[in-house]
Scaffold this motif. Sequence first.
Motif, PDB file in Angstrom:
ATOM      1  N   ILE A   1       1.027  -1.138  -0.154  1.00  0.00           N
ATOM      2  CA  ILE A   1       0.068   0.072  -0.074  1.00  0.00           C
ATOM      3  C   ILE A   1       0.776   1.364  -0.024  1.00  0.00           C
ATOM      4  N   VAL A   2       1.931   1.059   0.900  1.00  0.00           N
ATOM      5  CA  VAL A   2       2.949   2.678   1.006  1.00  0.00           C
ATOM      6  C   VAL A   2       3.333   2.566  -0.533  1.00  0.00           C
ATOM      7  N   TRP A   3       4.112   1.559  -1.153  1.00  0.00           N
ATOM      8  CA  TRP A   3       4.671   1.889  -2.065  1.00  0.00           C
ATOM      9  C   TRP A   3       3.728   2.169  -3.429  1.00  0.00           C
TER      10      TRP A   3
ATOM     11  N   SER B   1      13.562   3.903  -5.056  1.00  0.00           N
ATOM     12  CA  SER B   1      12.619   4.231  -3.986  1.00  0.00           C
ATOM     13  C   SER B   1      11.658   3.110  -3.474  1.00  0.00           C
ATOM     14  N   GLU B   2      11.478   2.171  -4.646  1.00  0.00           N
ATOM     15  CA  GLU B   2      10.804   1.084  -4.485  1.00  0.00           C
ATOM     16  C   GLU B   2      11.392   0.144  -3.477  1.00  0.00           C
ATOM     17  N   SER B   3      12.778  -0.162  -3.666  1.00  0.00           N
ATOM     18  CA  SER B   3      13.741  -0.990  -2.843  1.00  0.00           C
ATOM     19  C   SER B   3      13.548  -0.575  -1.372  1.00  0.00           C
ATOM     20  N   LYS B   4      13.605   0.517  -1.251  1.00  0.00           N
ATOM     21  CA  LYS B   4      13.506   1.318   0.203  1.00  0.00           C
ATOM     22  C   LYS B   4      12.388   1.129   0.906  1.00  0.00           C
ATOM     23  N   VAL B   5      11.287   1.198   0.088  1.00  0.00           N
ATOM     24  CA  VAL B   5       9.922   0.982   0.831  1.00  0.00           C
ATOM     25  C   VAL B   5       9.775  -0.589   0.850  1.00  0.00           C
ATOM     26  N   LYS B   6      10.049  -1.304  -0.107  1.00  0.00           N
ATOM     27  CA  LYS B   6       9.879  -2.769   0.117  1.00  0.00           C
ATOM     28  C   LYS B   6      10.829  -3.480   1.130  1.00  0.00           C
TER      29      LYS B   6
ATOM     30  N   GLN C   1       5.865   6.467   7.366  1.00  0.00           N
ATOM     31  CA  GLN C   1       5.891   6.334   5.995  1.00  0.00           C
ATOM     32  C   GLN C   1       4.241   7.034   5.354  1.00  0.00           C
ATOM     33  N   SER C   2       4.278   8.269   4.849  1.00  0.00           N
ATOM     34  CA  SER C   2       3.361   8.608   4.055  1.00  0.00           C
ATOM     35  C   SER C   2       1.824   8.478   5.010  1.00  0.00           C
TER      36      SER C   2
END
Length: 246
Positions: free
Chosen positions: A99-101, A119-124, A187-188
């Motif tokens: 959801i965050v990504w 950015s995706e790698s950081k969130v995941k 996160q967001s």
Amino acid sequence: MAFSPNYIFLLAFLTIFIGYIKTNNSTSLMSPTSACFLAALSVRRSVYNLSNVLPVGVSQASIQASVEQAVKLSPSPFNIQSARVVILWGTESDRLWDIVWGKVNAVSSFADEEARAASESKVKHFARGAGTILFFEDQADIDKISLGFPAFAPIFPTLSEQSSGILTSNIWTLLSVEGVGANLQHQSVDLIEADVLKTWDLPLSWELKAQLPFGGIAAPPSEPKKTFEGRTRYFGGEVVTESAKL
């Protein structure tokens, strides 16, 4: 010979406690109780390299029991008890970070595909642990107490934030002394709150404050660089020597 989880925990904490005593010359000024408490605080770190395998002797049940006790014992202004906590395990935790990504990807302007992938790698990365703890404050409780104490109504949002911070720190420290790694994220929150409430069918009055992904420690964190000079001041009382300053 098999050792009980309680024995393993006690042995681990004694190791932490002895290490803290050896490396802090100010402990001679403290009671053993204070030194023990500070030893627990000393092991709390932001651990980003997590695994989904919990330490030996730690289970989902033991973590949930610790969290429940922290919620019960952590203070709140006027005892409003507005804190709410949700623990997401395994694939449920994965859903959160998806959801965050999804939200971050939809609203962000990336310089190029490489920046987007980073950015995706950081969130995941936050989904690699065993789970995620979500911290909320129930605005319905805060509104109710504000009506009863109108003179304090303007400061209740600040008091709520402080109360949430205390609970977050208590849970984070509890995990740390059991050898569970964690890192605190915001996160967001504005972006994902509605989706989080809908996905897990939570009351609309719950306001999301933070997320704490946790799990086994895949790699130890680096020692933080902190300076304490000038951060504490003393007026009156006994003269405080340099060795007494933490």
